[in-house]
Design a protein around this motif. Structure first.
Motif, mmCIF file in Angstrom:
data_model
loop_
_atom_site.group_PDB
_atom_site.id
_atom_site.type_symbol
_atom_site.label_atom_id
_atom_site.label_comp_id
_atom_site.label_asym_id
_atom_site.label_seq_id
_atom_site.Cartn_x
_atom_site.Cartn_y
_atom_site.Cartn_z
ATOM 1 N N GLY A 89 17.553 -3.688 -12.408
ATOM 2 C CA GLY A 89 17.048 -2.311 -12.471
ATOM 3 C C GLY A 89 15.715 -2.208 -13.187
ATOM 4 N N ASP A 90 15.116 -3.342 -13.539
ATOM 5 C CA ASP A 90 13.819 -3.327 -14.217
ATOM 6 C C ASP A 90 12.701 -2.936 -13.261
ATOM 7 N N VAL A 91 12.826 -3.281 -12.001
ATOM 8 C CA VAL A 91 11.907 -2.842 -10.951
ATOM 9 C C VAL A 91 12.737 -1.995 -10.005
ATOM 10 N N SER A 92 12.365 -0.716 -9.874
ATOM 11 C CA SER A 92 13.204 0.190 -9.081
ATOM 12 C C SER A 92 12.414 1.048 -8.100
ATOM 13 N N GLY A 93 11.099 0.852 -8.038
ATOM 14 C CA GLY A 93 10.282 1.664 -7.145
ATOM 15 C C GLY A 93 9.361 0.835 -6.286
ATOM 16 N N MET A 94 8.686 1.540 -5.383
ATOM 17 C CA MET A 94 7.776 0.875 -4.459
ATOM 18 C C MET A 94 6.487 1.675 -4.334
ATOM 19 N N SER A 95 5.513 1.043 -3.699
ATOM 20 C CA SER A 95 4.233 1.674 -3.429
ATOM 21 C C SER A 95 3.663 1.040 -2.170
ATOM 22 N N PHE A 96 2.507 1.528 -1.730
ATOM 23 C CA PHE A 96 1.908 0.987 -0.518
ATOM 24 C C PHE A 96 0.403 1.186 -0.537
ATOM 25 N N MET A 97 -0.303 0.316 0.191
ATOM 26 C CA MET A 97 -1.748 0.406 0.350
ATOM 27 C C MET A 97 -2.003 0.847 1.785
ATOM 28 N N PHE A 98 -2.844 1.884 1.946
ATOM 29 C CA PHE A 98 -2.994 2.493 3.259
ATOM 30 C C PHE A 98 -4.367 3.119 3.443
ATOM 31 N N VAL A 123 -1.118 0.749 7.406
ATOM 32 C CA VAL A 123 -0.496 0.310 6.153
ATOM 33 C C VAL A 123 -0.791 -1.181 6.044
ATOM 34 N N VAL A 124 -1.460 -1.559 4.964
ATOM 35 C CA VAL A 124 -1.881 -2.938 4.753
ATOM 36 C C VAL A 124 -0.794 -3.743 4.045
ATOM 37 N N GLU A 125 -0.176 -3.112 3.052
ATOM 38 C CA GLU A 125 0.871 -3.797 2.307
ATOM 39 C C GLU A 125 1.802 -2.792 1.659
ATOM 40 N N VAL A 126 3.004 -3.265 1.353
ATOM 41 C CA VAL A 126 3.964 -2.516 0.554
ATOM 42 C C VAL A 126 4.312 -3.385 -0.638
ATOM 43 N N SER A 127 4.566 -2.753 -1.769
ATOM 44 C CA SER A 127 4.812 -3.507 -2.995
ATOM 45 C C SER A 127 6.023 -2.997 -3.750
ATOM 46 N N ALA A 128 6.770 -3.936 -4.310
ATOM 47 C CA ALA A 128 7.727 -3.607 -5.351
ATOM 48 C C ALA A 128 6.872 -3.393 -6.596
ATOM 49 N N VAL A 129 7.062 -2.276 -7.284
ATOM 50 C CA VAL A 129 6.174 -1.964 -8.406
ATOM 51 C C VAL A 129 6.944 -1.585 -9.670
ATOM 52 N N THR A 130 6.312 -1.881 -10.783
ATOM 53 C CA THR A 130 6.862 -1.534 -12.085
ATOM 54 C C THR A 130 6.724 -0.040 -12.354
ATOM 55 N N PHE A 131 5.584 0.541 -11.945
ATOM 56 C CA PHE A 131 5.315 1.960 -12.165
ATOM 57 C C PHE A 131 4.971 2.627 -10.830
ATOM 58 N N PRO A 132 5.970 3.110 -10.093
ATOM 59 C CA PRO A 132 5.679 3.729 -8.794
ATOM 60 C C PRO A 132 4.984 5.081 -8.962
ATOM 61 N N ALA A 133 3.976 5.333 -8.117
ATOM 62 C CA ALA A 133 3.315 6.640 -8.112
ATOM 63 C C ALA A 133 4.282 7.699 -7.584
ATOM 64 N N TYR A 134 5.046 7.343 -6.588
ATOM 65 C CA TYR A 134 6.051 8.243 -6.017
ATOM 66 C C TYR A 134 7.423 7.857 -6.576
ATOM 67 N N GLU A 135 7.967 8.702 -7.419
ATOM 68 C CA GLU A 135 9.260 8.425 -8.049
ATOM 69 C C GLU A 135 10.410 8.385 -7.051
ATOM 70 N N ASP A 136 10.249 9.016 -5.883
ATOM 71 C CA ASP A 136 11.320 9.052 -4.884
ATOM 72 C C ASP A 136 11.429 7.764 -4.069
ATOM 73 N N THR A 137 10.501 6.824 -4.265
ATOM 74 C CA THR A 137 10.630 5.538 -3.579
ATOM 75 C C THR A 137 11.778 4.777 -4.223
ATOM 76 N N GLU A 138 12.266 3.759 -3.520
ATOM 77 C CA GLU A 138 13.382 2.994 -4.080
ATOM 78 C C GLU A 138 13.387 1.580 -3.523
ATOM 79 N N ILE A 139 13.998 0.699 -4.292
ATOM 80 C CA ILE A 139 14.183 -0.684 -3.861
ATOM 81 C C ILE A 139 15.506 -1.163 -4.437
ATOM 82 N N SER A 140 16.221 -1.956 -3.668
ATOM 83 C CA SER A 140 17.493 -2.507 -4.135
ATOM 84 C C SER A 140 17.689 -3.876 -3.502
ATOM 85 N N VAL A 141 18.636 -4.626 -4.040
ATOM 86 C CA VAL A 141 18.926 -5.962 -3.515
ATOM 87 C C VAL A 141 20.294 -5.961 -2.852
ATOM 88 N N ARG A 142 20.406 -6.854 -1.904
ATOM 89 C CA ARG A 142 21.695 -7.121 -1.272
ATOM 90 C C ARG A 142 21.926 -8.609 -1.379
#
Length: 179
Positions: A89-98, A123-142
Motif C-alpha cells: 500500500g506504499d504505492v497506491s496511485g497512478m499518473s500518465f503522460m499525454f 498517451v505516451v506512458e502510464v506510471s505507478a506513482v508515489t504522489f498521484p495528481a489524481y487521487e481517484d486513480t488506483e493500482i493493485s496487485v494480483r
C-alpha cells in the motif's frame, strides 16, 4: 486505473478534469509502464498496438482507462520492488503522460481556473506513482500463482463433474436397455 474521467484535481495553479470520452480517439499504439514518470529507467511493461503479446494491455471504458500489466518479478528487481510497494500500500496511485487535442478553460478571471480536457491526442506512458495528481486513480496487485492455482482447482472440479455426469449417463442408458 491511471486515467479517471470526471475527477477534479488541484494542480496548484488550476484544477483539471479529464472529460468523459476524452480517450475516444487517442493514439494508444505505443504506451510504456514506468514508475514515477522516470523515463531514464527501463520500462517495466509496454503496450504495442494493445495486442495480447504485449506486457501491458489497455482498456478504455466509461470510467477512463484501465490497464493490466504482467510484471516480470522473477527476473527484474525493479518490478519486484514495485510489486512489493503496491502490495504493502506504499504505492497506491497512478499518473500518465499525454498530449491534448482539445481543452476548455473555465473561470479564467479567477485566481484558480479549471481546465477541462475534452480530447487527448496520445498517451505516451502510464506510471505507478508515489504522489498521484489524481487521487481517484488506483493500482493493485494480483498474485498470478494464486490465480493459476485457483484455475487449476476449478478445472479439476470441472473434469470430476464431467466424469460423474458421464458415469450417470452410462448408468441411465444401461437401465433403459434392461427394461
Amino acid at each position: 486505473r491511471p486515467i479517471v474521467y470526471d475527477s477534479r484535481t488541484d494542480l496548484g495553479f488550476f484544477d483539471e478534469v479529464i472529460e468523459r470520452g476524452a480517450l475516444d480517439h487517442a493514439d494508444l499504439r505505443d504506451v510504456r509502464f514506468l514508475v514515477n514518470h522516470d523515463t531514464s529507467k527501463i520500462p517495466l511493461a509496454r503496450s504495442r498496438n494493445n495486442n495480447a503479446n504485449s506486457t501491458m494491455q489497455l482498456s478504455v471504458d466509461d470510467q477512463g482507462m484501465a490497464i493490466r500489466v504482467n510484471l516480470d518479478v522473477k527476473n527484474n528487481s525493479d518490478a519486484r520492488n514495485l510489486y512489493s510497494a503496491i502490495e504493502r500500500g506504499d504505492v497506491s496511485g497512478m499518473s500518465f503522460m499525454f498530449s491534448v487535442d482539445d481543452e476548455e478553460w473555465e473561470n479564467l478571471e479567477l485566481e484558480h481556473p479549471t481546465r477541462h480536457i475534452r480530447k487527448i491526442s496520445n498517451v505516451v506512458e502510464v506510471s505507478a506513482v508515489t504522489f498521484p495528481a489524481y487521487e481517484d486513480t488506483e493500482i493493485s496487485v494480483r498474485n498470478k500463482q494464486a490465480l493459476d492455482s485457483a484455475k487449476l482447482a476449478l478445472d479439476s472440479v470441472k473434469r470430476s463433474l464431467d466424469s460423474e455426469l458421464e458415469l450417470e449417463k452410462v448408468k441411465f442408458e444401461a437401465l433403459l436397455k434392461v427394461r
